[in-house]
Write an enzyme that holds these catalytic residues in place. Structure first.
Site, short mmCIF file in Angstrom:
data_model
loop_
_atom_site.label_atom_id
_atom_site.label_comp_id
_atom_site.label_asym_id
_atom_site.label_seq_id
_atom_site.Cartn_x
_atom_site.Cartn_y
_atom_site.Cartn_z
N LYS A 201 35.70 30.25 33.03
CA LYS A 201 34.73 31.04 33.80
C LYS A 201 33.38 30.31 33.84
CE LYS A 201 38.16 33.92 33.38
NZ LYS A 201 39.27 33.95 34.32
C1 LIG Z 1 40.21 35.20 33.76
C2 LIG Z 1 40.42 36.37 34.59
C3 LIG Z 1 40.72 37.63 34.03
C4 LIG Z 1 41.02 37.82 32.58
O1 LIG Z 1 40.06 37.36 31.71
P1 LIG Z 1 40.49 36.94 30.21
O2 LIG Z 1 39.18 36.79 29.54
O3 LIG Z 1 41.25 35.65 30.33
O4 LIG Z 1 41.31 38.02 29.65
C5 LIG Z 1 40.84 38.71 34.87
N1 LIG Z 1 40.69 38.58 36.19
C6 LIG Z 1 40.41 37.39 36.78
C7 LIG Z 1 40.22 37.33 38.27
C8 LIG Z 1 40.28 36.24 36.00
O5 LIG Z 1 40.04 35.08 36.59
#
Ligand SMILES: *Cc1c(COP(=O)(O)O)cnc(C)c1O
Length: 417
Positions: A201
């Site tokens: 992210k």
């Molecule tokens: C990464 C992601 C998640 C989940 O996040 P985590 O921290 O990996 O559990 C949910 N939705 C989207 C669109 C993502 O890219």
């Protein structure tokens, strides 16, 4: 001109980088080491609760989004699950999700014991408002717009439709931390907004998540679900709602400190990313051979992804291969040689309606009266956009030379098509 007959536009190795970890520096070290010095790694342990790193992180997200409440969690998936359960969604309910999102969005709905309904995306690669409205049934309780690849969804249309039908909106902001739509922060439109601090992210704590909401009940229920013992830690919040069994989705103080350091960099990162994306976009927008992704509000685009479309899937694959030969790493979004976990047709446990238990799943439980069905070809428009899309990852350390090489390589490749 055919590749191989000329020197590639980019001969020196590509300048790879990842927005988040690239910025690890003194601030991250100071805050993480501070946790070790304080010997307080659990947010509810002794001392002033408001001095915990998790609390400070929540404070930052309250101020960034304007929300009354924020709850730090151990993952973005946990944020989605607590938001759904917090909002009272559960067995018997249908929740609309887009055909293009990380599988966790659909998994969170199933963990809340509700049924995901998969709908088409449009040329913004986010939820198509018309497809959303067409998918509403008497069982629909909520919708999860996902701001994919940093691009804000068409929130005006989505909120209008949701309000008209009395649906709850839970925003998945995992990929668009810091983005906005018409000047309003993403995550602040719906009943709740869910963030992730996983490594890929914009900013990271390794693992971590955040829920923001203005709704007191969602906040109380999310707190209860995020900690099976919550009633013992916080009487005030717990007293506002009768307790029920929860998981353990708490965020550790070390992760919270890392997320706190990183989250202070968001705005500055986005300014750089937007400059880079605007430079490249300005250099290719006149090309007739390609069509740029529609961005519902480019001022709110986090801007770490550049996407454009070719007229056919075959042309997209040819374009992608030639662009790679020009020295620019890129990929078609579908058909890229692996089963992308962001495309619904590859979500096997959803496609096959498989749960942890063989005889009791959200689809066959007694409360569910609907009859949702899934198939790999159920969203042909989404697959068409994804087949024809070429994506290039951007990061804040790209130089002017890198941007000019991307522009030049795309122009040379377009001219060869
Ligand atoms: C990464 C992601 C998640 C989940 O996040 P985590 O921290 O990996 O559990 C949910 N939705 C989207 C669109 C993502 O890219």
């Amino acid at each position: 001109m055919i590749n191989g007959e000329h020197t590639p536009v980019r001969t020196k190795p590509w300048n790879f980088g990842l927005h988040s970890t690239e910025e690890f520096g003194e601030l991250e070290k100071e805050l993480v080491l501070g946790v070790i010095d304080k010997k307080r790694v659990f947010r509810y342990s002794g001392g002033d609760r408001a001095q915990s790193e998790a609390y400070r992180l929540e404070e930052l997200y309250r101020s960034r989004t304007g929300a009354n409440h924020a709850l730090a969690l151990n993952a973005g998936t946990s944020a989605l699950v607590t938001a759904l359960i917090g909002a009272g969604i559960g067995p018997g309910d249908e929740v609309i999700v887009p055909a293009y999102t990380y599988i966790a969005t659909a998994a969170a709905v199933l963990i809340a014991r509700a049924v995901p309904v998969i709908v088409e995306i449009d040329d913004s690669l986010t939820l198509d408002p018309k497809a959303f409205e067409a998918a509403i049934t008497p069982y629909t309780k909520a919708v999860i717009p996902v701001h994919m690849r940093g691009v804000p969804c068409r929130m005006d249309e989505i909120m209008t439709i949701a309000n008209k039908h009395g649906l709850i909106v839970i925003e998945d902001v995992a990929q668009a931390n810091g983005g906005s739509y018409k000047g309003k922060p993403l995550g602040s439109f719906g009943r709740a907004g869910c963030f992730s601090f996983q490594q890929y992210k914009l900013v990271t704590a390794g693992e971590g998540g955040m829920l923001v909401t203005n709704d007191d009940t969602v906040y109380a229920r999310a707190n209860i679900y995020h900690d099976s013992a919550f009633v013992y830690w916080d009487q005030n919040v717990a007293n506002s709602h009768p307790p029920f069994p929860g998981e353990n989705y708490r965020l550790s103080e070390i992760n919270a400190a890392l997320a706190l350091a990183q989250s202070q960099r968001i705005d500055e990162l986005i300014v750089k990313l937007q400059q880079i994306k605007q430079t490249i976009t300005a250099g290719i927008e006149d090309l007739s051979q390609i069509r740029l992704q529609t961005i519902p509000d480019s001022e709110g685009d986090v801007s770490y992804s550049l996407v454009f479309y070719l007229p056919t899937a075959e042309q997209a694959q040819a374009f992608s291969a030639r662009l790679a030969k020009e020295g620019i790493p890129n990929g078609t979004i579908n058909n890229n040689g692996f089963a992308d976990r962001h495309i619904y047709k590859n979500w096997s446990y959803v496609m096959e309606k498989r749960g942890a238990s063989e005889h009791d799943t959200p689809w066959n439980c007694q409360s569910y009266k609907g009859n949702v069905s899934y198939s790999p070809d159920m969203c042909p428009k989404s697959l068409d956009w994804l087949n024809r899309a070429i994506g290039i990852g951007l990061h804040q350390r790209m130089t002017e030379e890198d941007c000019q090489d991307v522009i030049q390589a795309i122009r040379v490749t377009a001219a060869s098509m």
